[in-house]
Every structure is written in structure tokens, then in C-alpha cells.
Design an enzyme around this catalytic site. Structure first.
Site, PDB file in Angstrom:
ATOM      1  N   CYS A  35     -36.261  42.359  40.461  1.00 31.86           N
ATOM      2  CA  CYS A  35     -36.031  42.098  41.881  1.00 31.86           C
ATOM      3  C   CYS A  35     -35.061  40.928  41.998  1.00 31.86           C
ATOM      4  CB  CYS A  35     -37.340  41.833  42.625  1.00 31.86           C
ATOM      5  SG  CYS A  35     -38.199  40.302  42.165  1.00 31.86           S
ATOM      6  N   ASN A  50     -37.450  37.370  40.909  1.00 35.98           N
ATOM      7  CA  ASN A  50     -38.450  37.460  39.857  1.00 35.98           C
ATOM      8  C   ASN A  50     -39.629  36.519  40.083  1.00 35.98           C
ATOM      9  OD1 ASN A  50     -38.677  36.945  36.264  1.00 35.98           O
ATOM     10  ND2 ASN A  50     -39.492  38.635  37.454  1.00 35.98           N
ATOM     11  N   CYS A  60     -41.717  37.384  43.200  1.00 34.22           N
ATOM     12  CA  CYS A  60     -42.584  38.121  44.125  1.00 34.22           C
ATOM     13  C   CYS A  60     -42.830  39.556  43.651  1.00 34.22           C
ATOM     14  CB  CYS A  60     -41.985  38.131  45.534  1.00 34.22           C
ATOM     15  SG  CYS A  60     -41.885  36.505  46.323  1.00 34.22           S
ATOM     16  N   ARG A  61     -41.848  40.413  43.856  1.00 37.80           N
ATOM     17  CA  ARG A  61     -42.058  41.844  43.640  1.00 37.80           C
ATOM     18  C   ARG A  61     -42.112  42.241  42.166  1.00 37.80           C
ATOM     19  NH1 ARG A  61     -37.144  43.696  47.306  1.00 37.80           N
ATOM     20  NH2 ARG A  61     -36.344  41.767  46.361  1.00 37.80           N
ATOM     21  N   SER A  62     -41.120  41.833  41.385  1.00 34.46           N
ATOM     22  CA  SER A  62     -41.096  42.307  39.991  1.00 34.46           C
ATOM     23  C   SER A  62     -42.245  41.764  39.143  1.00 34.46           C
ATOM     24  CB  SER A  62     -39.736  42.029  39.347  1.00 34.46           C
ATOM     25  OG  SER A  62     -39.397  40.666  39.389  1.00 34.46           O
ATOM     26  N   ASP A 107     -38.899  42.724  50.223  1.00 32.83           N
ATOM     27  CA  ASP A 107     -39.168  41.373  49.742  1.00 32.83           C
ATOM     28  C   ASP A 107     -40.163  40.686  50.681  1.00 32.83           C
ATOM     29  OD1 ASP A 107     -39.149  38.835  48.688  1.00 32.83           O
ATOM     30  OD2 ASP A 107     -36.959  38.693  48.567  1.00 32.83           O
TER      31      ASP A 107
END
Length: 229
Positions: A13, A16, A18-20, A201
Site C-alpha cells: 500500500c 505500509n 495501515c492496509r498492507s 486507505d
């Protein structure tokens, strides 16, 4: 019988944090629960330098704890060598006492790495044909490793799964600079049974936005694992 070669997946993401890392943690839990963790190499990375060296967002960590999923990651960037040579170098963090090492190739500083002994350090860097190795300091830190990576990510991972179209464009641009790219670059959302292609995000959102990211990642990772097995 031939030894089974592990498959590999890199979740990506923007930052690196939050999402990934949520996707990485979810997928690690899935393969562990299905007793196939030895068959996978799993990591996550960023397309930007904004959060290099930072831990996952505390709201994401809270969400993972709520669902009983371990999360232990430090942000790193997936980048091409040109970006890497001109950017600030992050520290390499490892469990326990480590040696902080700077390596250089063709006259350019390219990354910092951490190893427990000089012999481990020199053996690894020599295998990458790097030169001019210095031990800078020793440190004791409790975090997972974070090192600068080059185009090798595209050549060594089977899958690179990202969160939105912006990530996808960045990855495809970088991939075009790699001659031996083997990675299949896709939106993680392309595996969503509910067909929500984009994983938004949650950084500027609330706890509920992180929960939504978790739910999307859980659906997508389950479907991806089923297809990849």
C-alpha cells in the site's frame, strides 16, 4: 520426491502502516491455521517513503488484537535502485542484539541490514555481490526486520497484491524497469467475493474504517489462498 518450493506474496500500500500490514497479518494467520505456513514467504511494503521505519497504525493494531491476529511489522519501501540511492536510509531492526551494517554497490549506498554476527553479514552481502561493508554499531531492538529493497521484489515474489489503482500504477511503472520481473501484480480486491476492488486507505478515518479494511482483507486473503493452493 522433489522438494516443494514455497510460494511468495508481497502486500503493498502507500505507507505500509495501515492496509498492507493488516493484509500481511491476516494472511499469516490464515496459512498458520491451515498448517501451510512453511509453504509461503509473506511480507508487506510501501510504494512511498512517508512511513519508513514506523510501526503499524495503532488503530490497525487495536483492530487486529480484537480479532486475535498477531501483528509485528515495521514499514519498509518497495523501490527501484534510483529512488533508493537518493533517499534517506532506514535502520534495520531485528529481534535481539544485532549489527547495523551499511553496504555499498558500484559506489552508491544502497541499504542497511541487521545480522547477529560478522560472518552472517559478510556471507549474505557477498552473496549479493555487494562491496564495501561496514559495521556501524550494535543495537538491541524488538521489531521485525526492515531493509531497503531493490528491483529484487519483482523478481523474487510470485504475487504482489496492492490496495488501490494508485498503488497498481506505481507498481506497474516500477515493474517496467525490471527485466526479469516474475511477480503477478494485482489488486488484492480482485479476489473479493463481494467485488469491492479498492481497499480504501483508513488513515484519515475512524476505527470503523480499519474494521472495514480488516473485513475486506479477510475475504480477499481467503479467496486468494484458495486459488493459490
Amino acid at each position: 520426491m522433489a522438494e516443494r518450493v514455497p510460494k511468495s506474496v508481497l502486500f503493498v500500500c502507500l505507507g505500509n502502516i495501515c492496509r498492507s500490514p493488516i493484509a500481511e497479518a491476516v494472511f499469516r494467520k490464515l496459512v498458520t491455521d491451515q498448517n501451510v505456513s512453511d509453504n509461503w514467504r509473506i511480507d508487506s511494503a510501501a510504494t512511498s517513503t512517508y512511513e519508513i521505519g514506523n510501526p503499524p497504525d495503532y488503530r490497525g493494531q487495536d483492530c487486529m488484537r480484537k480479532h486475535g491476529i498477531p501483528m509485528n511489522h515495521v514499514a519498509r519501501q518497495l523501490c527501484d535502485s534510483g529512488t533508493m540511492q537518493s533517499a534517506l536510509l532506514p535502520s534495520a531492526l531485528f529481534q535481539g542484539e544485532m549489527l547495523r551494517v551499511v553496504a555499498r554497490s558500484r559506489g552508491s549506498l544502497i541499504f542497511i541490514a541487521g545480522f547477529r554476527t560478522i560472518s552472517q553479514t559478510t556471507a549474505y552481502l557477498s552473496s549479493l555481490l555487494l562491496t564495501d561493508i561496514w559495521v556501524v554499531s550494535s543495537l538491541r531492538l524488538n521489531a521485525t526486520v526492515t531493509i531497503w529493497v531493490t528491483k529484487e521484489d519483482f523478481a523474487t515474489f510470485d504475487y504482489i497484491l496492492c490496495m488501490d489503482e494508485s498503488n497498481l500504477r506505481d507498481l506497474n511503472r516500477k515493474c517496467n524497469q525490471v527485466k526479469n520481473c516474475k511477480a503477478k501484480i494485482e489488486l488484492l480486491g480482485s479476489y473479493d467475493p463481494q467485488r469491492q476492488l479498492t481497499i480504501e486507505d483508513p488513515y484519515y478515518g475512524s476505527d470503523s474504517d480499519f474494521e472495514m479494511v480488516y473485513q475486506q482483507c479477510a475475504r480477499c486473503c481467503r479467496a486468494f489462498l484458495e486459488k493459490a493452493l
